[in-house]
Every structure is written in structure tokens, then in C-alpha cells.
Design a protein around this motif. Structure first.
Motif, PDB file in Angstrom:
ATOM      1  N   SER A 135     -43.935  49.151  10.129  1.00 42.68           N
ATOM      2  CA  SER A 135     -43.661  49.843  11.387  1.00 42.68           C
ATOM      3  C   SER A 135     -43.468  51.333  11.092  1.00 42.68           C
ATOM      4  CB  SER A 135     -42.407  49.272  12.021  1.00 42.68           C
ATOM      5  OG  SER A 135     -41.334  49.538  11.160  1.00 42.68           O
ATOM      6  N   GLY A 136     -43.649  52.178  12.144  1.00 46.01           N
ATOM      7  CA  GLY A 136     -43.673  53.640  12.032  1.00 46.01           C
ATOM      8  C   GLY A 136     -42.722  54.296  11.060  1.00 46.01           C
ATOM      9  N   SER A 137     -41.403  54.251  11.320  1.00 50.08           N
ATOM     10  CA  SER A 137     -40.479  55.055  10.513  1.00 50.08           C
ATOM     11  C   SER A 137     -40.378  54.505   9.091  1.00 50.08           C
ATOM     12  CB  SER A 137     -39.095  55.081  11.171  1.00 50.08           C
ATOM     13  OG  SER A 137     -38.641  53.749  11.290  1.00 50.08           O
ATOM     14  N   LYS A 138     -40.459  53.184   8.982  1.00 49.01           N
ATOM     15  CA  LYS A 138     -40.376  52.567   7.649  1.00 49.01           C
ATOM     16  C   LYS A 138     -41.571  53.020   6.803  1.00 49.01           C
ATOM     17  CE  LYS A 138     -39.456  48.074   5.712  1.00 49.01           C
ATOM     18  NZ  LYS A 138     -39.870  46.723   5.800  1.00 49.01           N
ATOM     19  N   ARG A 139     -42.729  53.088   7.478  1.00 48.05           N
ATOM     20  CA  ARG A 139     -43.945  53.487   6.766  1.00 48.05           C
ATOM     21  C   ARG A 139     -43.857  54.947   6.296  1.00 48.05           C
ATOM     22  NH1 ARG A 139     -49.831  53.694   9.448  1.00 48.05           N
ATOM     23  NH2 ARG A 139     -48.844  52.212  10.800  1.00 48.05           N
ATOM     24  N   GLN A 140     -43.292  55.808   7.175  1.00 43.26           N
ATOM     25  CA  GLN A 140     -43.159  57.226   6.797  1.00 43.26           C
ATOM     26  C   GLN A 140     -42.329  57.367   5.522  1.00 43.26           C
ATOM     27  OE1 GLN A 140     -44.442  59.906   7.553  1.00 43.26           O
ATOM     28  NE2 GLN A 140     -45.549  59.327   9.384  1.00 43.26           N
ATOM     29  N   ILE A 141     -41.225  56.648   5.479  1.00 40.34           N
ATOM     30  CA  ILE A 141     -40.327  56.765   4.315  1.00 40.34           C
ATOM     31  C   ILE A 141     -41.050  56.251   3.063  1.00 40.34           C
ATOM     32  CG2 ILE A 141     -38.170  55.901   3.289  1.00 40.34           C
ATOM     33  CD1 ILE A 141     -37.090  55.809   6.225  1.00 40.34           C
ATOM     34  N   ASP A 144     -43.778  58.709   2.000  1.00 37.90           N
ATOM     35  CA  ASP A 144     -43.260  59.929   1.368  1.00 37.90           C
ATOM     36  C   ASP A 144     -42.831  59.642  -0.068  1.00 37.90           C
ATOM     37  OD1 ASP A 144     -43.809  61.411   3.553  1.00 37.90           O
ATOM     38  OD2 ASP A 144     -41.780  61.391   4.373  1.00 37.90           O
ATOM     39  N   ARG A 335     -51.267  58.500   6.012  1.00 36.46           N
ATOM     40  CA  ARG A 335     -50.158  59.224   6.624  1.00 36.46           C
ATOM     41  C   ARG A 335     -50.635  59.994   7.859  1.00 36.46           C
ATOM     42  NH1 ARG A 335     -45.841  63.246   3.953  1.00 36.46           N
ATOM     43  NH2 ARG A 335     -47.550  64.722   3.798  1.00 36.46           N
ATOM     44  N   GLU A 339     -49.486  59.659  11.834  1.00 40.17           N
ATOM     45  CA  GLU A 339     -48.913  60.745  12.616  1.00 40.17           C
ATOM     46  C   GLU A 339     -49.586  60.898  13.968  1.00 40.17           C
ATOM     47  OE1 GLU A 339     -49.211  64.011   9.956  1.00 40.17           O
ATOM     48  OE2 GLU A 339     -47.345  63.498   8.910  1.00 40.17           O
TER      49      GLU A 339
END
Ligand SMILES: Nc1nc2c(ncn2[C@@H]2O[C@H](COP(=O)(O)OP(=O)(O)OP(=O)(O)O)[C@@H](O)[C@H]2O)c(=O)[nH]1
Ligand SMILES: [Mg+2]
Length: 340
Positions: A135-141, A144, A335, A339
Motif C-alpha cells: 500500500s502507498g505509504s508503506k511502499r514509499q518507506i 526509500d 517510485r 507518486e
């Protein structure tokens, strides 16, 4: 044709004849009695005479494959291959290889090996699929963190250029040899000894570098010397610069200019009486390339570079990481798409 064996001076060379070259290649084969080569069932190795332009070149083993390709096992002499190349295009076979496997084969030091072994545990493609499913925020972390690891991993694999620069006679070539653990280039008291730039790969603090020894700056009469100095200037523009200064003479105006542009400064020949060192001139390492042990010098220079490039201690990076430009591009494009 594809050369399946590595180049060498002896042994056997195995060449793969592609399906489209088969007829032309078989036309160059004769039976041992001199008769034209018959079409044979696949899989059975047979001896044949290879003839190029009417000249008998070699006795070869012929193995036909069911898919239309044929292997020729030749004597591995470069002369035999050269004769084959007069008639056919023979290219080295490029086998598809995962970056971690390539690193395992080409590692220059234990830190690269350790990283290769770590990265082989994971499938990078599988990791990308896992990321894409998050899911979105988990993937961003997670992404990164992967990019952070990739930065360190790529620095393990892609050599950074390190150009040794400075005045004539400062000790650049002496330092170059010490960093390589061998007498690779000539050194001596005559200023302007090095003319041609020489590049060699090594690892420092576990990270790979292309070390380049260049001609020293100073008076030169011949055109060839001026050209050598120009080559050094061009090389410096595309790499980190290790400025070697003879501390018994002190830095020149040219040294100060290079230091201002961010060169790492090594004050060399500290075994000799020192000249004044200007207060506003940086100095990152004081040493005697003649007296210091090669190990110590390599550690000191390696640590200086590692710290200033903000790289972690070399070795494992602690999770799947990109090991080549393609993997990095795949990671980054995931990434970007996240976005959107
Ligand atoms: N005393 C002393 N001599 C050194 C030291 N490092 C190098 N030298 C000597 O300085 C001389 C010049 O060394 P090189 O390494 O050839 O210098 P370079 O900077 O490559 O010179 P060019 O190729 O002319 O630009 C040689 O005679 C070395 O033995 C040192 O730490 N102490
Ligand atoms: Mg030199």
C-alpha cells in the motif's frame, strides 16, 4: 558465430555456429577423406577437417544441435581462431547473468564478495513485485530504504575515478604504486617523468576505484609534455582528485587552485624538512609515500574518501539493493509511478 570459451593461448576453443550461418560453415568442412561434409543427425560428435579458402586449417570436432546450431571444437590457438575470423564474424558469447552473480565473479576484494553473496539470497525482480503490491505509504518507506541501500551497493560495484594530480616530482607515481601494492609505473627524481596517464582498478576501504596517475604540472618544453598535461586536466574534470603536494617545497599556486575546487590534499615527503604550509590551505593527509607501509596508506586514503563520499562501511547493505543501472532505473520508475 559465438566464441563460448574465454580467450587464451592454448587448449580448445568452442565456437557456436548460429542457425543462419550453418550452411556457410558446413561448406568449409570436409570428411577425413576429403569428401563434402554430410548432414548428420544431431548430438553425435564427428571429426572433420576445417578448410578456409582452400587451405586445410585444423581438425575439428563437430556437434550438431537439434535447434539448428552447431558447435565446432577447434584447437584453441589464436592462429586457428584468426583464420576462422577471416571468413566469419566470431563474437564473444555474452551470457545473461544476474548482477549479483557477475559481482561474485568479478569481485576485487572481500567486501564486494560479501555484498554479492548477500544479494544472491534475494530475487531483485521478486522484490520489485513485492514493493508494487504494497500500500502507498508503506511502499514509499520501503522504496526509500531500498534506494538508500542501492546507493551504497552501487558504490561497491561502479568504480569511482580517482585522479592523482600535482606538481612534477611531488610523488604521485610513488603513491599510485603504493596504492596498487606493486611497481606499476616508473618513479624517479627527474621532474616530468610521467607522461602518459595510466589507469588501474583497485579497492580502497572496500570500494572500487579507477586510479589514474597523470603527468605532473610544471615547466615543459616538448609538445608531447604539454599534451600529457592537457590529458591530466581533462581527466580531473571527471573524477575525484587526489592532490599530492611535496611538503618540503610547499603548495604552488596551481595546488591552491585545485584545493579550492575540492581536491583531497595529501602532503607528501613529511620525512624531509618541511616548507611553510599556508594556514588557509587544507591538508587532509600528511604522509611519506616512501616511508609509510602500503597497507597504512591504502587505509588512510580509503577512509578519507569513504568519509567524504558519505559511504557506509563496505560490505553487506542489509536488504535487496540495485547492483546495476538497470535495476536502479526499475526501482526508481516504481517510485515515480507510485507518486502519480
Ligand atoms: N623523501 C621522499 N621522497 C619521496 C617520497 N615520495 C616520493 N619520493 C621521491 O620523489 C621522487 C619523485 O617521485 P615520483 O613519484 O616519480 O613523482 P611524480 O609526482 O610522479 O613526478 P612526475 O611524474 O614527474 O610528475 C622520486 O625520487 C621518489 O622516490 C617521500 O615520501 N619522501
Ligand atoms: Mg609520475
Amino acid at each position: 558465430m559465438r566464441l563460448l570459451t574465454p580467450p587464451g593461448v592454448a587448449g580448445v576453443a568452442v565456437v557456436l555456429v548460429l542457425a543462419e550461418e550453418r550452411e556457410a560453415a558446413l561448406a568449409c568442412l570436409k570428411t577425413r577423406n576429403g569428401a563434402p561434409w554430410p548432414h548428420l543427425p544431431p548430438g553425435v560428435p564427428r571429426l572433420a577437417m576445417l578448410e578456409i579458402d582452400g587451405t586445410s586449417v585444423d581438425e575439428v570436432l563437430v556437434v550438431s544441435h537439434g535447434n539448428g546450431t552447431t558447435e565446432l571444437h577447434l584447437h584453441g590457438s589464436p592462429a586457428v581462431l584468426a583464420t576462422l575470423r577471416r571468413r566469419f564474424v566470431v563474437q564473444p558469447a555474452s551470457l545473461p547473468m544476474e548482477p549479483a552473480d557477475r559481482l561474485l565473479l568479478e569481485a576485487l576484494g572481500p567486501e564486494q564478495l560479501e555484498l554479492a553473496l548477500e544479494q544472491r539470497q534475494w530475487s531483485f525482480r521478486g522484490f520489485l513485485l513485492e514493493l508494487a503490491a504494497m500500500s502507498g505509504s508503506k511502499r514509499q518507506i520501503a522504496m526509500d530504504e531500498a534506494l538508500q541501500r542501492s546507493r551504497a551497493a552501487l558504490a561497491h560495484v561502479v568504480p569511482a575515478r580517482l585522479v592523482l594530480a600535482g606538481a612534477q616530482n611531488a610523488g604521485k607515481s610513488t603513491l599510485f604504486n603504493r596504492l596498487l601494492f606493486r611497481e606499476r609505473v616508473l618513479t624517479g627524481p627527474m621532474p616530468g617523468l610521467t607522461r602518459d596517464a595510466v589507469a588501474e582498478q583497485t579497492t580502497l576501504a572496500g570500494y572500487p576505484y579507477e586510479l589514474v596517475d597523470t603527468a605532473g604540472e610544471g615547466p615543459c618544453e616538448a609538445e608531447v609534455d604539454r599534451e600529457a598535461i592537457e590529458v591530466g586536466r581533462a581527466l580531473r574534470a571527471a573524477g575525484h582528485v587526489l592532490l599530492v603536494v611535496d611538503a618540503s617545497r610547499g603548495p604552488s599556486a596551481f595546488d591552491r587552485e585545485l584545493a579550492e575546487r575540492g581536491a583531497f590534499v595529501v602532503a607528501n615527503k613529511v620525512d624531509l624538512p618541511a616548507a611553510p604550509w599556508p594556514a588557509d590551505m587544507p591538508c587532509h593527509l600528511r604522509t611519506s609515500c616512501l616511508a609509510a607501509g602500503a597497507d597504512t596508506l591504502r587505509n588512510e586514503v580509503g577512509e578519507l574518501l569513504r568519509a567524504s563520499r558519505r559511504l557506509p562501511v563496505a560490505g553487506r547493505v542489509g536488504g535487496p539493493a540495485a547492483l546495476d543501472r538497470q535495476q536502479l532505473a526499475d526501482l526508481e520508475s516504481l517510485r515515480t509511478s507510485a507518486e502519480l
